[in-house]
Design an enzyme around this catalytic site. Sequence first.
Site, PDB file in Angstrom:
ATOM      1  N   TYR A 117      -0.764  -2.917 -25.252  1.00 30.37           N
ATOM      2  CA  TYR A 117      -1.469  -1.787 -25.858  1.00 30.37           C
ATOM      3  C   TYR A 117      -1.713  -2.001 -27.367  1.00 30.37           C
TER       4      TYR A 117
ATOM      5  N   HIS B  89     -25.459  14.188 -14.636  1.00 30.05           N
ATOM      6  CA  HIS B  89     -26.364  13.100 -14.989  1.00 30.05           C
ATOM      7  C   HIS B  89     -26.987  13.364 -16.347  1.00 30.05           C
TER       8      HIS B  89
ATOM      9  N   CYS C  13      -0.749   6.988 -32.379  1.00 28.53           N
ATOM     10  CA  CYS C  13      -2.004   7.507 -31.805  1.00 28.53           C
ATOM     11  C   CYS C  13      -3.037   7.947 -32.852  1.00 28.53           C
TER      12      CYS C  13
ATOM     13  N   GLU D  81     -20.222   9.941 -13.697  1.00 25.75           N
ATOM     14  CA  GLU D  81     -20.872  10.255 -12.418  1.00 25.75           C
ATOM     15  C   GLU D  81     -20.752   9.111 -11.412  1.00 25.75           C
TER      16      GLU D  81
ATOM     17  N   LYS E  25      -4.349   5.206 -35.281  1.00 23.41           N
ATOM     18  CA  LYS E  25      -4.993   4.230 -34.390  1.00 23.41           C
ATOM     19  C   LYS E  25      -6.347   4.737 -33.896  1.00 23.41           C
TER      20      LYS E  25
ATOM     21  N   CYS F 197       3.617   8.989 -33.301  1.00 20.61           N
ATOM     22  CA  CYS F 197       2.241   9.324 -32.924  1.00 20.61           C
ATOM     23  C   CYS F 197       1.408   9.709 -34.146  1.00 20.61           C
TER      24      CYS F 197
ATOM     25  N   GLU G 255      -5.352  -2.938 -29.038  1.00 21.46           N
ATOM     26  CA  GLU G 255      -6.039  -1.842 -29.743  1.00 21.46           C
ATOM     27  C   GLU G 255      -6.269  -2.205 -31.213  1.00 21.46           C
TER      28      GLU G 255
HETATM   29  P1  FAD Z   1       8.881   9.388 -32.113  1.00 18.07           P
HETATM   30  O1  FAD Z   1       7.548  10.015 -32.237  1.00 18.07           O
HETATM   31  O2  FAD Z   1       8.979   7.942 -32.401  1.00 18.07           O
HETATM   32  O3  FAD Z   1       9.848  10.222 -33.076  1.00 18.07           O
HETATM   33  C1  FAD Z   1      11.166   9.846 -33.328  1.00 18.07           C
HETATM   34  C2  FAD Z   1      11.554  10.324 -34.726  1.00 18.07           C
HETATM   35  O4  FAD Z   1      12.970  10.236 -34.874  1.00 18.07           O
HETATM   36  C3  FAD Z   1      10.971   9.458 -35.822  1.00 18.07           C
HETATM   37  O5  FAD Z   1      10.407  10.253 -36.834  1.00 18.07           O
HETATM   38  C4  FAD Z   1      12.174   8.679 -36.352  1.00 18.07           C
HETATM   39  O6  FAD Z   1      12.018   8.291 -37.697  1.00 18.07           O
HETATM   40  C5  FAD Z   1      13.270   9.699 -36.150  1.00 18.07           C
HETATM   41  N1  FAD Z   1      14.633   9.154 -36.098  1.00 18.07           N
HETATM   42  C6  FAD Z   1      15.061   8.025 -35.499  1.00 18.07           C
HETATM   43  N2  FAD Z   1      16.404   7.917 -35.597  1.00 18.07           N
HETATM   44  C7  FAD Z   1      16.829   9.009 -36.286  1.00 18.07           C
HETATM   45  C8  FAD Z   1      18.107   9.480 -36.687  1.00 18.07           C
HETATM   46  N3  FAD Z   1      19.222   8.828 -36.376  1.00 18.07           N
HETATM   47  N4  FAD Z   1      18.172  10.635 -37.408  1.00 18.07           N
HETATM   48  C9  FAD Z   1      17.063  11.330 -37.697  1.00 18.07           C
HETATM   49  N5  FAD Z   1      15.820  10.940 -37.318  1.00 18.07           N
HETATM   50  C10 FAD Z   1      15.706   9.800 -36.611  1.00 18.07           C
HETATM   51  N6  FAD Z   1       0.834   7.338 -27.160  1.00 18.07           N
HETATM   52  C11 FAD Z   1      -0.207   8.010 -26.622  1.00 18.07           C
HETATM   53  O7  FAD Z   1      -0.002   8.880 -25.781  1.00 18.07           O
HETATM   54  N7  FAD Z   1      -1.501   7.728 -26.977  1.00 18.07           N
HETATM   55  C12 FAD Z   1      -1.797   6.796 -27.890  1.00 18.07           C
HETATM   56  O8  FAD Z   1      -2.964   6.585 -28.187  1.00 18.07           O
HETATM   57  C13 FAD Z   1      -0.730   6.094 -28.493  1.00 18.07           C
HETATM   58  N8  FAD Z   1      -0.976   5.165 -29.431  1.00 18.07           N
HETATM   59  C14 FAD Z   1       0.060   4.506 -30.023  1.00 18.07           C
HETATM   60  C15 FAD Z   1      -0.231   3.562 -30.988  1.00 18.07           C
HETATM   61  C16 FAD Z   1       0.791   2.860 -31.592  1.00 18.07           C
HETATM   62  C17 FAD Z   1       0.471   1.841 -32.637  1.00 18.07           C
HETATM   63  C18 FAD Z   1       2.140   3.117 -31.228  1.00 18.07           C
HETATM   64  C19 FAD Z   1       3.261   2.384 -31.878  1.00 18.07           C
HETATM   65  C20 FAD Z   1       2.442   4.067 -30.267  1.00 18.07           C
HETATM   66  C21 FAD Z   1       1.399   4.771 -29.652  1.00 18.07           C
HETATM   67  N9  FAD Z   1       1.643   5.722 -28.671  1.00 18.07           N
HETATM   68  C22 FAD Z   1       0.599   6.389 -28.091  1.00 18.07           C
HETATM   69  C23 FAD Z   1       3.012   6.038 -28.242  1.00 18.07           C
HETATM   70  C24 FAD Z   1       3.519   7.344 -28.901  1.00 18.07           C
HETATM   71  O9  FAD Z   1       3.331   7.267 -30.279  1.00 18.07           O
HETATM   72  C25 FAD Z   1       4.993   7.531 -28.571  1.00 18.07           C
HETATM   73  O10 FAD Z   1       5.161   7.502 -27.169  1.00 18.07           O
HETATM   74  C26 FAD Z   1       5.525   8.881 -29.091  1.00 18.07           C
HETATM   75  O11 FAD Z   1       5.322   9.016 -30.468  1.00 18.07           O
HETATM   76  C27 FAD Z   1       7.013   8.999 -28.774  1.00 18.07           C
HETATM   77  O12 FAD Z   1       7.510  10.211 -29.253  1.00 18.07           O
HETATM   78  P2  FAD Z   1       9.085  10.449 -29.418  1.00 18.07           P
HETATM   79  O13 FAD Z   1       9.233  11.903 -29.728  1.00 18.07           O
HETATM   80  O14 FAD Z   1       9.807   9.888 -28.276  1.00 18.07           O
HETATM   81  O15 FAD Z   1       9.512   9.582 -30.673  1.00 18.07           O
HETATM   82  P1  NDP Z   2       4.702  -3.748 -24.972  1.00 19.03           P
HETATM   83  O1  NDP Z   2       6.146  -3.836 -24.729  1.00 19.03           O
HETATM   84  O2  NDP Z   2       3.842  -3.014 -24.029  1.00 19.03           O
HETATM   85  O3  NDP Z   2       4.101  -5.232 -25.104  1.00 19.03           O
HETATM   86  C1  NDP Z   2       4.688  -6.219 -25.882  1.00 19.03           C
HETATM   87  C2  NDP Z   2       3.762  -7.427 -25.949  1.00 19.03           C
HETATM   88  O4  NDP Z   2       4.327  -8.385 -26.819  1.00 19.03           O
HETATM   89  C3  NDP Z   2       3.568  -8.119 -24.616  1.00 19.03           C
HETATM   90  O5  NDP Z   2       2.265  -8.627 -24.545  1.00 19.03           O
HETATM   91  C4  NDP Z   2       4.616  -9.247 -24.677  1.00 19.03           C
HETATM   92  O6  NDP Z   2       4.272 -10.354 -23.891  1.00 19.03           O
HETATM   93  C5  NDP Z   2       4.530  -9.623 -26.140  1.00 19.03           C
HETATM   94  N1  NDP Z   2       5.751 -10.224 -26.671  1.00 19.03           N
HETATM   95  C6  NDP Z   2       6.994  -9.716 -26.639  1.00 19.03           C
HETATM   96  N2  NDP Z   2       7.849 -10.541 -27.274  1.00 19.03           N
HETATM   97  C7  NDP Z   2       7.121 -11.591 -27.710  1.00 19.03           C
HETATM   98  C8  NDP Z   2       7.446 -12.751 -28.444  1.00 19.03           C
HETATM   99  N3  NDP Z   2       8.687 -13.001 -28.850  1.00 19.03           N
HETATM  100  N4  NDP Z   2       6.457 -13.631 -28.725  1.00 19.03           N
HETATM  101  C9  NDP Z   2       5.192 -13.369 -28.321  1.00 19.03           C
HETATM  102  N5  NDP Z   2       4.819 -12.290 -27.631  1.00 19.03           N
HETATM  103  C10 NDP Z   2       5.788 -11.394 -27.335  1.00 19.03           C
HETATM  104  O7  NDP Z   2       4.608  -3.156 -26.431  1.00 19.03           O
HETATM  105  P2  NDP Z   2       3.494  -2.475 -27.315  1.00 19.03           P
HETATM  106  O8  NDP Z   2       4.111  -2.546 -28.656  1.00 19.03           O
HETATM  107  O9  NDP Z   2       2.146  -3.012 -27.138  1.00 19.03           O
HETATM  108  O10 NDP Z   2       3.486  -0.967 -26.809  1.00 19.03           O
HETATM  109  C11 NDP Z   2       4.659  -0.201 -26.781  1.00 19.03           C
HETATM  110  C12 NDP Z   2       4.385   1.091 -26.067  1.00 19.03           C
HETATM  111  O11 NDP Z   2       3.682   1.985 -26.923  1.00 19.03           O
HETATM  112  C13 NDP Z   2       3.513   0.946 -24.838  1.00 19.03           C
HETATM  113  O12 NDP Z   2       4.289   0.733 -23.694  1.00 19.03           O
HETATM  114  C14 NDP Z   2       2.775   2.245 -24.771  1.00 19.03           C
HETATM  115  O13 NDP Z   2       3.398   3.118 -23.862  1.00 19.03           O
HETATM  116  C15 NDP Z   2       2.826   2.805 -26.169  1.00 19.03           C
HETATM  117  N6  NDP Z   2       1.458   2.765 -26.708  1.00 19.03           N
HETATM  118  C16 NDP Z   2       0.519   3.553 -26.127  1.00 19.03           C
HETATM  119  C17 NDP Z   2      -0.792   3.472 -26.535  1.00 19.03           C
HETATM  120  C18 NDP Z   2      -1.825   4.309 -25.862  1.00 19.03           C
HETATM  121  O14 NDP Z   2      -1.489   5.234 -25.159  1.00 19.03           O
HETATM  122  N7  NDP Z   2      -3.099   4.025 -26.060  1.00 19.03           N
HETATM  123  C19 NDP Z   2      -1.179   2.597 -27.605  1.00 19.03           C
HETATM  124  C20 NDP Z   2      -0.116   1.810 -28.143  1.00 19.03           C
HETATM  125  C21 NDP Z   2       1.153   1.904 -27.696  1.00 19.03           C
HETATM  126  P3  NDP Z   2       4.774 -10.541 -22.365  1.00 19.03           P
HETATM  127  O15 NDP Z   2       3.811  -9.763 -21.521  1.00 19.03           O
HETATM  128  O16 NDP Z   2       4.697 -12.001 -22.168  1.00 19.03           O
HETATM  129  O17 NDP Z   2       6.165 -10.011 -22.285  1.00 19.03           O
END
Ligand code: FAD
Ligand code: NDP
Length: 600
Positions: free
Chosen positions: A304, A575, A168, A580, A171, A163, A308
Amino acid sequence: MRMCDLKNKIGNEMEQVQTLICNNAVMVFSKSYCKFCNKVKEIFRTENIDFHSIELDLMDTEGKIIQDALAELTKQTTVPNVFLNGKHIGGCDATEKLFRDGTLVERALGTYQKRDFDLVVIGGGSGGLAAAKEAASLGRKVAVCDFVTPSPRGTKWGLGGTCVNVGCIPKKLMHKSALLGCDMKDATHFGWEMAEQAKHNWEKMAQEVKMHIMSLNFGYRSELMLKKVQYYNAYATFLDKHKLKLVDRNQKVTEITADNILIAVGGRPNYPDIPGAREYGITSDDLFYLPHCPGKTLVVGASYVALECAGFLAGFGLDVTVMVRSILLRGFDQQMANMIGAHMESHGVKFLKNTVPVSVTEKSAGSPGELTVTYRMSDGEVGEQTFNTVMFATGRSPCTANIGLDEIGVELNARNGKIVVDKYERSNVKNIFAIGDVRDSTPELTPVAIQAGRLLAKRLYGKCDEPMDYKMVPTTVFTPLEYGCVGYSEEDLTESFDAGDVEVYHTHFQPLEYTLPKRDQDKSYGKLICLKSAGEKVVGFHVLGPNAGEITQGFALALKLGAKKSDFDDLVGIHPTCAEVFSTMFITKASGISVEKSSC
Ligand code: FAD
Ligand code: NDP
């Protein structure tokens, strides 16, 4: 000191008490009517622990003498009075504490050995840090191990997880940067005279974002220190179910033990299995740290992350194409998903639909260079285009493959590699828990991971029984026009309920701020999905428009509390706002009445 060692120091009248304590591994002095005594006995039964109890109230005067003897021995005047292997434990609270923190069985069997920590958390992301801090606040000895394996391109970052570093936070800041560009275009309609046309500077933005992230990384480390949580910047693998091997970046190895271990390792982006993907492509892990502007960009994926990132890149004025394998935003309400797509298209984002990449090759090196992407459409036709950057947003996989889970027998979902847990986040191995993105059947969202982490720590070490409620979790997709929702989509409902039971109220709306620039006519939209048989209970809330995240957060509470359509109707609007519209939404989809061009 074991109570039986005291034997000779106390009078003969204690003999019976001593014998009971010494002869029974688990001894409960109880009273038959006492609810706390019954609770303690129930805990032992639940844990399949054999125990011996005597009911002091059923023993005439002898019961009183035993209770006095116990008071002298333990300074505890109340029942239940519990002893495990000759050692005084205390009453109901003390027994429950051991039950919650998972050490009761070992203590009853006499196999418990003091370990380095009460709780070790693997993963210092949203969920892991929340759990660690909460457990430490509850007085427990806690450690966090966090290690970032660099991306195939070599990008790495600090403490805080996805995150903060690659999700997050960067982003949303980049989304804001893109929205500012739009606002600047609108500004002339509000009387601003712009001296010259504004230009976006990627390097400046990326640097500012990076500095902010670094300040957050520092903040997390300080918080851990303040709360006396031991932080290991090391990669953890299981040696046994209570022991971890930690390897830091200098390959220094440390071994630590813990009563409980929480796996919160999150996930990392997938690459498609095609030539050139890893060599030349990037993922969201790299995008936020690119030192140069990505230029003409192909985003592969349509959920997502893809939408985004494509949205903000297009907002900077870049040439952006999204390659869609099947549908947009799988799992979301498809009417809303397609409206997002249409809005992005109207802002210049190109969509290559029903298409998958076949290969990526380098045409010319540079920062950025040029990459040739070959792709195949669903009708078999093959195409080729050149881009400066190819970003894969093709889903994420949990980091469960290389942490020794096989050896200790933690059950994974074979389909997705995530950890299977019960409603208390406990895996099939009793002292191992999982939360956040690595937990099976969990929305991958930061607040979900945080809430689950806090609740887990409170259940283990506090006085809370509440499991995490994974229903009615609100979310927002931060596309140029934001989409917020909570509850069911229309597709979900037709799967679960009779179509005749569903009523959908909806409307387009024109945000006031879009009127002067005449922007995005009929693009903003809201709908409420209601169940007729439940008195028009609102079970789905969807909004597409500016600040949808802020709007959805508030209304999510209404849905969680079971609000009905009539409650929305009774609500007085604010408003002029976009929100609303939900207090004045009277047109049903079934009526077929047009909802276009309604305005403030
Ligand atoms: P993480 O935050 O992924 O933390 C896991 C940590 O464990 C990492 O630092 C990793 O390096 C570490 N780790 C892994 N394996 C080991 C190991 N063996 N030993 C030690 N450390 C290790 N969610 C939202 O709610 N709103 C958003 O707007 C949003 N935007 C997103 C945008 C993007 C591009 C992405 C990819 C995700 C987004 N998410 C968003 C999803 C959100 O970031 C994740 O759901 C959240 O960070 C998950 O938290 P976590 O604690 O499960 O894992
Ligand atoms: P998702 O698993 O949600 O989506 C993956 C996308 O990639 C789908 O459109 C899928 O298509 C496509 N895809 C998968 N494999 C292939 C391939 N081999 N070739 C072409 N297209 C492919 O993953 P995201 O990475 O977008 O998000 C992961 C999670 O992170 C989300 O579920 C969300 O919870 C979290 N997140 C939250 C955000 C927020 O809260 N604003 C922002 C960003 C992430 P198909 O539908 O055909 O399978």
